[in-house]
Design an enzyme around this catalytic site. Structure first.
Site, PDB file in Angstrom:
ATOM      1  N   GLU A 115       0.946  -1.280  -0.010  1.00 26.25           N
ATOM      2  CA  GLU A 115      -0.037  -0.092  -0.166  1.00 26.25           C
ATOM      3  C   GLU A 115       0.850   1.356   0.059  1.00 26.25           C
ATOM      4  O   GLU A 115       0.730   1.928   0.896  1.00 26.25           O
ATOM      5  CB  GLU A 115      -0.946   0.034   1.332  1.00 26.25           C
ATOM      6  CG  GLU A 115      -1.845  -1.097   1.049  1.00 26.25           C
ATOM      7  CD  GLU A 115      -3.265  -1.016   2.177  1.00 26.25           C
ATOM      8  OE1 GLU A 115      -2.831  -0.449   3.254  1.00 26.25           O
ATOM      9  OE2 GLU A 115      -4.199  -1.763   1.934  1.00 26.25           O
TER      10      GLU A 115
ATOM     11  N   GLU B 197      -6.474  -8.237  -0.347  1.00 29.33           N
ATOM     12  CA  GLU B 197      -6.816  -8.204   1.026  1.00 29.33           C
ATOM     13  C   GLU B 197      -8.263  -7.767   1.348  1.00 29.33           C
ATOM     14  O   GLU B 197      -9.048  -6.944   0.710  1.00 29.33           O
ATOM     15  CB  GLU B 197      -6.112  -7.227   1.710  1.00 29.33           C
ATOM     16  CG  GLU B 197      -4.813  -7.202   1.813  1.00 29.33           C
ATOM     17  CD  GLU B 197      -3.959  -6.106   3.056  1.00 29.33           C
ATOM     18  OE1 GLU B 197      -4.984  -5.306   3.853  1.00 29.33           O
ATOM     19  OE2 GLU B 197      -2.914  -5.785   2.613  1.00 29.33           O
TER      20      GLU B 197
HETATM   21  C1  GLA Z   1      -4.066  -2.591   5.119  1.00 29.84           C
HETATM   22  C2  GLA Z   1      -2.705  -2.961   5.266  1.00 29.84           C
HETATM   23  C3  GLA Z   1      -2.843  -4.384   6.117  1.00 29.84           C
HETATM   24  C4  GLA Z   1      -3.662  -4.289   7.384  1.00 29.84           C
HETATM   25  C5  GLA Z   1      -4.951  -4.084   6.825  1.00 29.84           C
HETATM   26  C6  GLA Z   1      -5.831  -3.754   8.181  1.00 29.84           C
HETATM   27  O1  GLA Z   1      -4.824  -3.224   4.014  1.00 29.84           O
HETATM   28  O2  GLA Z   1      -2.035  -3.334   3.908  1.00 29.84           O
HETATM   29  O3  GLA Z   1      -1.337  -4.472   6.623  1.00 29.84           O
HETATM   30  O4  GLA Z   1      -2.961  -3.038   7.955  1.00 29.84           O
HETATM   31  O5  GLA Z   1      -4.776  -2.529   6.152  1.00 29.84           O
HETATM   32  O6  GLA Z   1      -7.085  -3.438   7.553  1.00 29.84           O
END
Ligand code: GLA
Ligand code: GLA
Length: 700
Positions: free
Chosen positions: A163, A328
């Site tokens: 991210e 995710e």
């Molecule tokens: C993001 C991050 C993860 C985690 C999630 C929690 O997507 O990439 O590492 O912190 O949020 O929701």
């Protein structure tokens, strides 16, 4: 228009992948002292039908506890364990968080914020993207990972960093920004001064050194500067990413690379901070992390579903319809929303299959197992602290795993859209920078989503594309609030309409050019002639103000923004009903060469958009693949390879819904889901997956 038939399937992410990926972020680096936990993970993964995990996302300190001392044993074990159950690894490069020794020894890797304060070590996702040392250290570690695991049977993809986001204002970044500007403006300050309209408030620059990134304690009123800075931040982030993938591409040329994109909350939309379309050429597959706030109190479940669908469709469209990966999502709750609500029974299956319905070839979670301590110990996971399979969340996850296994033939199929909606990052940045429109009423994303929803409600496939993408395969292109109309975009739109396309423009469009300079008499909005009108004024409405438009005998409320337009060759289709601009045009159409150009002058209630697009879709004979009416809150999405079409019927309401499939389609069952009739009953949050093969529908 030329017929565009999609007659292909995209290949999966790696030759060893047969079907859809299922799994998630897995952090064995946190559990090295608990071998029994790691052993149990493997057993539980088999039970849950998991076939892929992302590892090493935050593993840097576990690999390199001291500078130059490396420990790969724990990672070797994880890779081998996954391979032993036929599972796949998405191996991460760990630049998203760095060891403390690195920040201490090389402080240049730490960011400086916009107030010019040097940041301390801590948290994550906060390194300087320009720092030569950080680039060198990350590339060196990536090289070691690639060399070590290049032939490992579990490796299917590189999950590069995590991210990417944010910006740094250190001296290195200031210098890089100036170089970027010199390059853009051919080393000519006059060009920059003109583009930024710098004579305004005596802002003329006479030396490159006078230029600084925007700051709340410094310059933040030169729109062109702020816009260029945002463009630079994206370019610099992409450049950092390209530095990360260089050794990966050299050593493992056949392993796909990607970095996970984000969405935005609480109103689900695309992440604002980076122009992801600029990444698209450098990632082999688009991946993203979706965390809609399901069951919230400010919108209906189906409205949030439609907003989420918009983002799925945008990310699929960024690489020409190639399936993306949901990298995710949470199987239950997160730990960072306003209210961290549990996904109600069925919602995980529904929201996961929704991603697949829109083109995802995976369902992945954050996180496989809850961490024991620190900031994410209470974030949802497939495996709870309790540590076994007897939980609601685990059971639902396992059920989804087997459902995905039965849907494996969907992998690689795409979406055949004849309608495109333009969502554009640079336009968004410029629009929100502009002073004059109350920012809290701008609602750019929401507006794009409202136009999109009209098609979502009917199950008509839509692509969502940035303004510079190719328009030639569409019949209808809709560009809500395209405030920044670049000359190149305008040319592409003209060509599209000239050759028979239907274009829909709205209020607040084509005000500025690519430099954020307003179009003027000697250099007018290049689309006015095509639209057959000119826009004279824009009125803003208070909440209590009344205004409406009348179209085909119905009166629709309008709010926030009303343009007063002067038609030239355009035909007026609807008029305002009140105030001093009563009876002036609110909706027009103009025939231009072989095509048609509509202009909607005001922000209308969604009922107008639904009715207007229903008419447009019917003029173009566009419908969902089985031509059915959908109850409110039921979504029908389709993926196709041109031969076989997969249909996903999804109930995003809190009541049972009934969908009638015409008797002309014969329903056949493939995987046991109970008796099949043309009257499909969908309990709350249920999903039926159907396969359309020439005249008959099979249920999978
Ligand atoms: C993001 C991050 C993860 C985690 C999630 C929690 O997507 O990439 O590492 O912190 O949020 O929701
Ligand atoms: C003040 C300033 C002007 C201008 C106007 C805008 O009056 O003196 O320069 O900014 O506001 O309303």
């Amino acid at each position: 228009m030329e017929e565009w038939v999609l007659l292909k399937r995209f290949s999966t992410i790696h030759p060893s992948v047969n079907g859809l990926l299922y799994g998630g972020d897995y952090n064995p680096d946190q559990w090295q002292a608990y071998p029994e936990v790691l052993q149990k993970d493997v057993e539980l993964m088999k039970l849950a039908n998991v076939n892929a995990v992302s590892v090493n996302i935050f593993g840097w300190a576990a690999i390199e506890a001291e500078e130059g001392t490396y420990t790969f044993g724990w990672l070797d074990d994880v890779m081998d364990n996954m391979a032993s159950i036929g599972g796949h690894i998405l191996l991460s490069t760990p630049s998203g968080a760095r060891p403390a020794w690195l920040s201490k020894k090389y402080p240049e890797v730490l960011r400086v914020n916009e107030k010019r304060q040097k940041q301390l070590h801590g948290q994550r996702h906060n390194h300087c993207f320009t720092s030569p040392i950080y680039r060198e250290k990350t590339a060196a570690l990536n090289k070691m990972l690639a060399e070590r695991y290049k032939d490992h049977p579990a490796l299917i993809m590189w999950h590069v960093s995590n991210e990417y986001s944010g910006e740094c204002h250190c001296d290195l970044c200031q210098e890089a920004f100036r170089e970027w500007l010199k390059n853009k403006y051919d080393h000519q300050l006059e060009k920059l001064n003109h583009a930024w309209w710098a004579t305004f408030w005596s802002h003329t620059f006479t030396d490159w050194d006078q230029i600084e990134s925007p700051s709340s304690i410094g310059e933040n009123q030169i729109h062109g500067l702020t816009l260029d800075w945002k463009r630079f931040v994206t370019d610099q982030t992409v450049d950092f990413y390209r530095n990360e993938i260089k050794p990966l591409k050299e050593i493992t040329p056949n392993i796909a690379v990607s970095t996970n994109f984000m969405g935005e909350n609480p109103h689900m939309g695309p992440f604002e901070g980076l122009d992801y379309s600029r990444f698209a050429d450098y990632v082999d597959v688009i991946t993203w992390d979706a965390y809609p706030a399901w069951h919230n109190e400010w919108e209906k479940t189906w409205q949030l579903a439609a907003n989420t669908a918009f983002v799925h469709d945008l990310y699929r469209s960024l690489k020409g319809g190639q399936p993306f990966l949901l990298l995710e999502s949470t199987p239950s709750l997160v730990n960072w929303q306003i209210t961290n609500k549990l996904k109600r029974p069925g919602m995980n299956l529904l929201s996961s299959l929704q991603a697949v319905a829109h083109g995802s070839d995976s369902v992945m979670y954050f996180q496989w197992r809850k961490s024991r301590g620190s900031s994410e110990k209470l974030h949802g996971a497939v495996v709870d602290h309790y540590g076994n399979e007897n939980t609601r969340v685990f059971k639902e996850a396992a059920e989804l795993g087997s459902r995905l296994a039965s849907l494996k033939e969907v992998a690689g199929a795409s979406v055949d859209a004849k309608v495109a909606i333009i969502y554009d990052w640079e336009n968004r940045w410029a629009l929100y920078e502009a002073q004059g429109f109350a920012k809290k009423h701008l609602d750019y994303v929401k507006t794009c989503e409202e136009h999109y929803q009209a098609f979502w409600k009917k199950g008509i496939p839509v692509d969502v594309i940035p303004a510079h993408y190719d328009l030639s395969s569409y019949e209808i292109v809709i560009a809500p609030m395209l405030y920044m109309l670049k000359r190149e975009t305008a040319q592409a739109i003209l060509t599209f309409v000239e050759s028979g396309g239907t274009y829909v423009s709205t209020y607040m469009s084509g005000i500025v050019d690519e430099n954020d300079l307003c179009y003027i008499e000697s250099d007018p909005n290049p689309l006015f002639q095509m639209l057959g009108l000119r826009v004279n004024e824009i009125d803003s409405l208070y909440k209590a103000d009344q205004q409406s438009v009348n179209w085909e005998g119905h009166s629709y409320q309008v709010s926030d923004f009303c343009e007063i337009v002067e038609p030239m060759s355009a035909t007026v289709l609807a008029e305002y009903e009140l105030d001093f601009y009563k009876n002036s045009p609110a909706l027009t159409v103009n025939t231009y060469k072989k095509g048609q150009a509509y202009h909607i002058s005001a922000r209308t209630e969604t009922g107008f958009l639904d009715a207007f697009y229903e008419k447009l879709a019917s003029d173009h004979q566009l419908s969902n693949p089985i031509g059915i009416e959908l109850p409110e809150g039921v979504s029908l999405q389709s993926r196709t390879d041109g031969e076989t079409t997969y249909l996903f019927l999804m109930n995003f309401t809190e009541e049972t819904q009934v969908v009638n499939i015409p008797e002309t389609y014969e329903l056949k069952e493939i995987v046991g889901e109970g008796p099949i009739s043309n009257e499909v009953i969908l309990p709350t949050y249920d999903v039926r997956t159907l396969k359309l093969v020439k005249g008959s529908v099979e249920v999978i």
